[in-house]
Design an enzyme around this catalytic site. Structure first.
Site, PDB file in Angstrom:
ATOM      1  CD  GLU A 332      -5.518   4.144  -9.979  1.00 50.31           C
ATOM      2  OE1 GLU A 332      -4.518   4.229 -10.714  1.00 50.31           O
ATOM      3  OE2 GLU A 332      -6.472   4.940 -10.047  1.00 50.31           O
ATOM      4  CB  CYS A 333      -5.608   5.382  -3.244  1.00 49.67           C
ATOM      5  SG  CYS A 333      -5.197   6.329  -1.757  1.00 49.67           S
ATOM      6  N   GLY A 334      -7.782   4.008  -2.133  1.00 51.06           N
ATOM      7  CA  GLY A 334      -8.914   3.475  -1.397  1.00 51.06           C
ATOM      8  C   GLY A 334      -9.390   2.144  -1.953  1.00 51.06           C
ATOM      9  CE1 TYR A 336      -2.672  -3.110  -2.268  1.00 50.61           C
ATOM     10  CE2 TYR A 336      -1.717  -1.004  -1.632  1.00 50.61           C
ATOM     11  CZ  TYR A 336      -1.631  -2.382  -1.725  1.00 50.61           C
ATOM     12  OH  TYR A 336      -0.495  -3.024  -1.303  1.00 50.61           O
ATOM     13  CB  THR A 432      -0.725   1.052  -6.932  1.00 49.78           C
ATOM     14  OG1 THR A 432      -1.759   1.785  -7.632  1.00 49.78           O
ATOM     15  CG2 THR A 432      -0.119   0.011  -7.847  1.00 49.78           C
TER      16      THR A 432
END
Length: 441
Positions: A332-334, A336, A432
């Protein structure tokens, strides 16, 4: 239906008024009185709850009326609040600031949470550069919605007794109790960076800082009156919260200063579903447990540690080995970005990442991505089955340089407008930019 715990909500007229500092100091001061305080944070936030936890000695949970279903929201507030003497909630942005459209429960505002729970608002006003106008603002906020009770006011960043004397009569005329004032003192501030406050885990003197805040709160505010203003929450839903299913039964979870943005309610729900959480530190070059049947890389600050992560050979080999065995790996985010090919830091230096997804990201070209996301899965994965919908939130400054994998989701924002965020999936690996919060019921 069930009666709820006693609680109150610390809110403000705008962001930057001192909510986190005052909430943390208040929680710490009450805890030092021997009170069991259950902290909560209104809305999507990973940083402020860590300060609450350090102050209270127990986890702080998010309460998000846009992203969470009524059952999830009620379960968290009532179940965790019931084990404490009182709940203290930190609001988000200004009291009535949220999104235009109703989500799963409401619009995500602090006022919505106050109306849903019945917990009264302790209003923090930054009065620097203001005098009697501050009383007018407080009066307007207190009367804007009939279903929101303002119990009293804290004046923050007051310059002097004379300054307070220009504001207090207006509050009295408006029928608003003054709980006390805090001086304008930079020593009470907490250090910040691009996504908010510096993480509590990065401050070795966090307990000392919180005790200084608590000393000031005890000396400056009427703690007895604030505590007495707490009210019992309205009866909550008895419907069972569905939540997001665990991605596996043995979940290897990256946890350190680079990977710390993980919602506590998700970890709790996974454990309650029977999953085992196996923490490991990529910054310490630890590999995920080889027996894990899922790997989860949360967000955080990988851009600040990109060189260390690029050199973490055991970490990389361990994640790649599990991915090669078709074990689900999600970021997720970082997280990802770390699963991608390359991460360019703020100085323009390129760092090779895990190469499990065909995405390249850059902090050299900063651009804010912020907002709620309603994501429909276009393929089966760790977030659910194809066609399922998930509520989440996106907040980062990274830019995508290139991407080449199949999309994981179709995303819309809180207004229903389509957004570029599509995530990525290649085999058992997915990612994501948004952080998942709850299943969309």
């Amino acid at each position: 239906m069930r009666d709820g715990p006693r609680g109150l909500i610390v809110a403000a007229a705008r962001s930057g008024a001192g909510k986190t500092t005052i909430t943390s100091g208040l929680i710490r001061a009450l805890a030092r009185r021997g009170r069991a305080v259950q902290p909560f944070k209104c809305g999507p936030d990973y940083i402020d709850p860590a300060f609450h936890q350090a102050a209270a000695g127990r986890p702080s949970f998010n309460l998000d009326s846009w992203a969470m279903s009524p059952a999830t929201l009620a379960d968290l507030a009532h179940r965790h609040g019931a084990s404490a003497d009182l709940a203290v909630v930190e609001g988000v942005m200004g009291l009535f600031d949220g999104v235009a459209e109703t989500g799963q429960t409401a619009r995500g505002t602090t006022a919505d949470l106050a109306a849903l729970t019945g917990w009264p608002v302790v209003l923090v006003l930054d009065v620097s550069g203001q005098a009697e106008t501050a009383a007018a603002i407080a009066s307007g906020l207190a009367r804007y919605r009939d279903d929101v009770e303002v119990a009293g006011v804290i004046l923050n960043r007051a310059a002097s007794a004379r300054h307070v004397g220009m504001i207090a009569p207006g509050l009295e005329r408006a029928g608003l109790k003054l709980f006390g004032t805090l001086p304008s003192n930079a020593g009470f501030s907490l250090p910040e960076r691009h996504l908010g406050l510096v993480q509590a885990v990065e401050l070795p003197d966090i307990v000392r800082r919180l005790d200084i805040l608590a000393d000031t709160v005890e000396a400056s505010l009427d703690l007895d009156a604030i505590e007495a203003s707490a009210r019992t929450a309205r009866a909550g839903s008895i419907e069972a919260a569905r939540g997001l299913p665990p991605p596996g039964q043995r979940i290897a979870l990256a946890q350190d200063r680079a990977f710390s943005f993980m919602y506590p309610h998700l970890l709790e729900s996974w454990r309650r579903a029977g999953a085992e959480i196996l923490p490991f530190s990529p910054l310490a070059d630890e590999a995920p447990d080889a027996a894990a049947d899922a790997v989860w890389l949360p967000g955080g600050y990988p851009e600040l540690h990109a060189g260390t992560l690029a050199a973490a050979g055991r970490f990389a080999a361990g994640v790649r080995a599990l991915a090669a065995q078709s074990v689900p790996v999600h970021g997720e985010c970082g997280g990802y970005m770390v699963l991608g090919q390359e991460l360019v830091d703020a100085d323009g230096t390129r760092h090779a990442m895990l190469g499990l997804l065909d995405v390249e990201t850059s902090f050299a070209r900063r651009r804010l991505h912020l907002g709620y996301r309603r994501a429909r899965l276009v393929t089966n994965g760790v977030l659910g089955a194809r066609g399922d919908e998930v509520a989440g939130h996106e907040f980062h400054y990274a830019s995508i340089q290139s991407t080449g994998d199949a999309p994981l989701v179709e995303c819309r924002d809180a207004t229903g407008a389509a957004v570029p965020e599509a995530g990525a999936q290649r085999g058992s690996v997915s990612g994501t930019f948004f952080h998942a919060i709850d299943r969309w019921s």
